[in-house]
Design a protein around this motif. Sequence first.
Motif, PDB file in Angstrom:
ATOM      1  N   TRP A  16       0.854  -1.186   0.000  1.00 54.70           N
ATOM      2  CA  TRP A  16       0.000   0.000   0.000  1.00 54.70           C
ATOM      3  C   TRP A  16       0.887   1.232   0.000  1.00 54.70           C
ATOM      4  CZ3 TRP A  16      -4.143   0.873   4.424  1.00 54.70           C
ATOM      5  CH2 TRP A  16      -4.963   1.970   4.081  1.00 54.70           C
ATOM      6  N   ARG A  17       0.628   2.135  -0.954  1.00 56.74           N
ATOM      7  CA  ARG A  17       1.319   3.427  -1.006  1.00 56.74           C
ATOM      8  C   ARG A  17       0.284   4.531  -0.969  1.00 56.74           C
ATOM      9  NH1 ARG A  17       3.861   5.100  -6.467  1.00 56.74           N
ATOM     10  NH2 ARG A  17       2.671   7.041  -6.326  1.00 56.74           N
ATOM     11  N   SER A  22       9.337   3.990  -7.285  1.00 56.43           N
ATOM     12  CA  SER A  22       7.947   3.567  -7.428  1.00 56.43           C
ATOM     13  C   SER A  22       7.169   4.571  -8.262  1.00 56.43           C
ATOM     14  CB  SER A  22       7.277   3.424  -6.058  1.00 56.43           C
ATOM     15  OG  SER A  22       5.929   3.005  -6.199  1.00 56.43           O
ATOM     16  N   THR A  43       2.868   0.859  -8.245  1.00 56.08           N
ATOM     17  CA  THR A  43       1.473   0.696  -7.831  1.00 56.08           C
ATOM     18  C   THR A  43       0.639   0.432  -9.079  1.00 56.08           C
ATOM     19  OG1 THR A  43       1.251   3.109  -7.905  1.00 56.08           O
ATOM     20  CG2 THR A  43       1.649   2.096  -5.761  1.00 56.08           C
ATOM     21  N   ASP A  97      -5.692   2.327  -8.481  1.00 54.87           N
ATOM     22  CA  ASP A  97      -5.990   3.640  -7.903  1.00 54.87           C
ATOM     23  C   ASP A  97      -7.507   3.837  -7.966  1.00 54.87           C
ATOM     24  OD1 ASP A  97      -6.373   6.315  -7.291  1.00 54.87           O
ATOM     25  OD2 ASP A  97      -4.725   7.044  -8.525  1.00 54.87           O
ATOM     26  N   GLY A 155       0.375  -3.266  -6.087  1.00 53.75           N
ATOM     27  CA  GLY A 155       0.356  -2.035  -5.316  1.00 53.75           C
ATOM     28  C   GLY A 155      -0.969  -1.294  -5.379  1.00 53.75           C
ATOM     29  N   LEU A 200      -2.739   2.285  -4.578  1.00 50.95           N
ATOM     30  CA  LEU A 200      -2.358   3.690  -4.420  1.00 50.95           C
ATOM     31  C   LEU A 200      -3.534   4.515  -3.904  1.00 50.95           C
ATOM     32  CD1 LEU A 200      -0.444   6.096  -4.845  1.00 50.95           C
ATOM     33  CD2 LEU A 200      -1.189   6.154  -7.240  1.00 50.95           C
TER      34      LEU A 200
END
Length: 252
Positions: free
Chosen positions: A26-27, A151, A169, A172, A211, A213
């Motif tokens: 998780w970013r 990233s 990532t 989204d 990933g 985002l």
Amino acid sequence: MTVDWSPLRTELARYRADGLRLPIWWRDDDATAPTPALHRLLGISEEIGLPVHIAVIPKTATPALAEIAKDRHSMIPVVHGWAHENLAPEGAKKAEFGHPHPDASTKTQAGLARMRQLFGPDLLAMFVPPWNRISAELTAGLAAQGYVALSTFTSRRARRVAGLVQINTHVDPIAWRAGGGLVAPDEVIAKAVVLLQDRRAGRADDTEPLGFLSHHLVHDKAIWDFSRGFLTELLEGGAKPCDFLRQPIDLP
């Protein structure tokens, strides 16, 4: 909000049946200071058991933000450019480091130095360019400055680039082109399923952690609820959480 998770659950079941590994991470971007939204983000992270790698803007980051990182292992700070300033030429897509400019490398170096000063050993030396755009010329110098990872967004083409581990990532949930708010949940889920199918079929790098985002400062209730639900579905479906500060960043 009612969400049909069945397509995602079906694909995750296939992963389990085939004995496939699915690391996830998780970013979250654009932090500078403690806010109620940040505390909500970290609360969700701790509740579901998935650390959040928070891309902090070095120029405006506050010592108060660093104090939170000392006490919350769920928060892993990474470097989000320098000032999150759009320096793209007129007519080009927004970017701070997407096009060569004279002081770009000075800013990436200053960003890492500032973040190390604030966060010390709590910092992961990952560079996250604002708007997920960075020139190859600038990327080439990051490892020498002390960065270990890069990233952006979309599936990576190679595990390493210019001496950096690339960990992108892929999902989204925010409808940026529509001015904000949540993308239709069915669309987000369908995209995630295709990403997983591509990995399972060998059309994409299945070793790259998937990933998610987010941008906590612009979340509304629908985005919060969907994000929690989506990540929970992945974890309950067998995905393994990643903490790149405390485990090898170059995962097999």
